[in-house]
Write an enzyme that holds these catalytic residues in place. Structure first.
Site, PDB file in Angstrom:
ATOM      1  N   LYS A   9      26.843 -46.035   5.722  1.00  0.00           N
ATOM      2  CA  LYS A   9      25.733 -47.172   4.778  1.00  0.00           C
ATOM      3  C   LYS A   9      26.113 -49.196   4.371  1.00  0.00           C
ATOM      4  O   LYS A   9      27.462 -48.718   4.242  1.00  0.00           O
ATOM      5  CB  LYS A   9      24.557 -47.251   3.552  1.00  0.00           C
ATOM      6  CG  LYS A   9      23.533 -45.907   4.376  1.00  0.00           C
ATOM      7  CD  LYS A   9      22.971 -45.540   3.014  1.00  0.00           C
ATOM      8  CE  LYS A   9      21.735 -44.067   3.453  1.00  0.00           C
ATOM      9  NZ  LYS A   9      21.115 -44.157   2.246  1.00  0.00           N
ATOM     10  N   TYR A  49      13.745 -44.812   8.093  1.00  0.00           N
ATOM     11  CA  TYR A  49      13.086 -44.719   6.895  1.00  0.00           C
ATOM     12  C   TYR A  49      11.406 -44.448   6.655  1.00  0.00           C
ATOM     13  O   TYR A  49      10.785 -44.145   5.512  1.00  0.00           O
ATOM     14  CB  TYR A  49      13.180 -45.183   5.869  1.00  0.00           C
ATOM     15  CG  TYR A  49      14.947 -44.633   5.037  1.00  0.00           C
ATOM     16  CD1 TYR A  49      15.559 -43.540   4.426  1.00  0.00           C
ATOM     17  CD2 TYR A  49      16.114 -45.891   5.146  1.00  0.00           C
ATOM     18  CE1 TYR A  49      16.755 -43.515   4.625  1.00  0.00           C
ATOM     19  CE2 TYR A  49      16.995 -45.307   4.900  1.00  0.00           C
ATOM     20  CZ  TYR A  49      16.815 -43.803   4.876  1.00  0.00           C
ATOM     21  OH  TYR A  49      18.731 -43.634   4.273  1.00  0.00           O
TER      22      TYR A  49
HETATM   23  P1  ATP Z   1      19.526 -40.330   2.961  1.00  0.00           P
HETATM   24  O1  ATP Z   1      17.325 -39.540   3.234  1.00  0.00           O
HETATM   25  O2  ATP Z   1      19.378 -41.906   2.631  1.00  0.00           O
HETATM   26  O3  ATP Z   1      19.975 -39.591   3.482  1.00  0.00           O
HETATM   27  P2  ATP Z   1      18.127 -38.955   0.587  1.00  0.00           P
HETATM   28  O4  ATP Z   1      17.705 -38.118   0.915  1.00  0.00           O
HETATM   29  O5  ATP Z   1      19.551 -38.286  -0.542  1.00  0.00           O
HETATM   30  O6  ATP Z   1      18.951 -39.772   0.761  1.00  0.00           O
HETATM   31  P3  ATP Z   1      15.362 -39.819   0.243  1.00  0.00           P
HETATM   32  O7  ATP Z   1      14.685 -38.920  -0.808  1.00  0.00           O
HETATM   33  O8  ATP Z   1      15.314 -39.457   1.199  1.00  0.00           O
HETATM   34  O9  ATP Z   1      16.771 -39.715  -0.709  1.00  0.00           O
HETATM   35  O10 ATP Z   1      15.549 -41.805  -0.317  1.00  0.00           O
HETATM   36  C1  ATP Z   1      16.203 -42.316   0.830  1.00  0.00           C
HETATM   37  C2  ATP Z   1      16.947 -43.345   0.113  1.00  0.00           C
HETATM   38  O11 ATP Z   1      16.075 -43.698  -0.680  1.00  0.00           O
HETATM   39  C3  ATP Z   1      17.913 -43.187  -0.380  1.00  0.00           C
HETATM   40  O12 ATP Z   1      19.197 -42.736  -0.234  1.00  0.00           O
HETATM   41  C4  ATP Z   1      18.289 -43.979  -1.077  1.00  0.00           C
HETATM   42  O13 ATP Z   1      18.686 -45.390  -0.027  1.00  0.00           O
HETATM   43  C5  ATP Z   1      17.040 -44.645  -1.188  1.00  0.00           C
HETATM   44  N1  ATP Z   1      15.973 -44.400  -2.438  1.00  0.00           N
HETATM   45  C6  ATP Z   1      15.945 -42.795  -2.535  1.00  0.00           C
HETATM   46  N2  ATP Z   1      14.970 -42.971  -3.677  1.00  0.00           N
HETATM   47  C7  ATP Z   1      14.491 -44.786  -4.486  1.00  0.00           C
HETATM   48  C8  ATP Z   1      14.780 -44.799  -5.608  1.00  0.00           C
HETATM   49  N3  ATP Z   1      14.198 -43.903  -6.938  1.00  0.00           N
HETATM   50  N4  ATP Z   1      14.664 -46.908  -5.831  1.00  0.00           N
HETATM   51  C9  ATP Z   1      15.669 -46.928  -4.966  1.00  0.00           C
HETATM   52  N5  ATP Z   1      16.133 -46.789  -4.404  1.00  0.00           N
HETATM   53  C10 ATP Z   1      15.658 -45.193  -3.685  1.00  0.00           C
END
Ligand code: ATP
Ligand code: MG
Length: 141
Positions: A9, A49
């Site tokens: 990222k 996303y």
């Molecule tokens: P990724 O999809 O990026 O691999 P992840 O699967 O661990 O991460 P997701 O729940 O899919 O997490 O969330 C996507 C992305 O959104 C996270 O990686 C983070 O950058 C952001 N994100 C998730 N939850 C939060 C939150 N509560 N506050 C701020 N940003 C968040």
């Protein structure tokens, strides 16, 4: 063998740790089948996303992901999706296991250094979002 989509990222690229992260994918046993650096527009970040549309962090996440260049990768290994999720660690670096990429390189739950697909269907969608069918090299033996 399985494929997964990884992203180094913008926070990790701007910190200058992209090379270290690439090296850790290799040391962990992933083959890098494809790789490109690109600076996403906010709309392109939003498309990637889209599953999170409507969540309170969506706007900020899209702004962050379009704030600078990132590096998209297709990684291959046995059980690549789960293997990469394990290497990355928890979304929130405060909860990530020691030694994981997010523990080492993330600064917050949002600016968390790396992305990895979370299931076979999402890996297919995400690989196709960044790469055409001919780009992942398939002749590495
Ligand atoms: P990724 O999809 O990026 O691999 P992840 O699967 O661990 O991460 P997701 O729940 O899919 O997490 O969330 C996507 C992305 O959104 C996270 O990686 C983070 O950058 C952001 N994100 C998730 N939850 C939060 C939150 N509560 N506050 C701020 N940003 C968040
Ligand atoms: Mg996710």
């Amino acid at each position: 063998m399985e494929r997964t989509l990884a992203i180094i990222k913008p926070d990790a690229v701007s910190k200058g740790v992209a090379g270290e992260i690439l090296s850790q994918y290799e040391k962990a046993g992933f083959k890098i089948l494809a790789m490109k650096m690109l600076h996403l527009s906010k709309k392109q970040a939003g498309g990637f996303y889209a599953v999170h549309q409507g969540r309170p962090f969506y706007e900020s996440l899209c702004a962050f992901m379009s704030s600078g260049p990132c590096i998209a990768l297709v990684l291959e290994a046995g059980d690549a999706i789960q293997k990469n999720r394990k290497l990355m660690g928890a979304t929130d670096p405060a909860k990530a296991e020691p030694g994981t990429l997010r523990k080492k390189y993330a600064t917050s739950i949002e600016r968390n250094a790396v992305h990895g697909s979370d299931a076979p269907e999402t890996a297919r969608f995400e690989i196709g979002y960044f790469f055409n069918g001919l780009e992942p090299v398939d002749n590495q033996g």
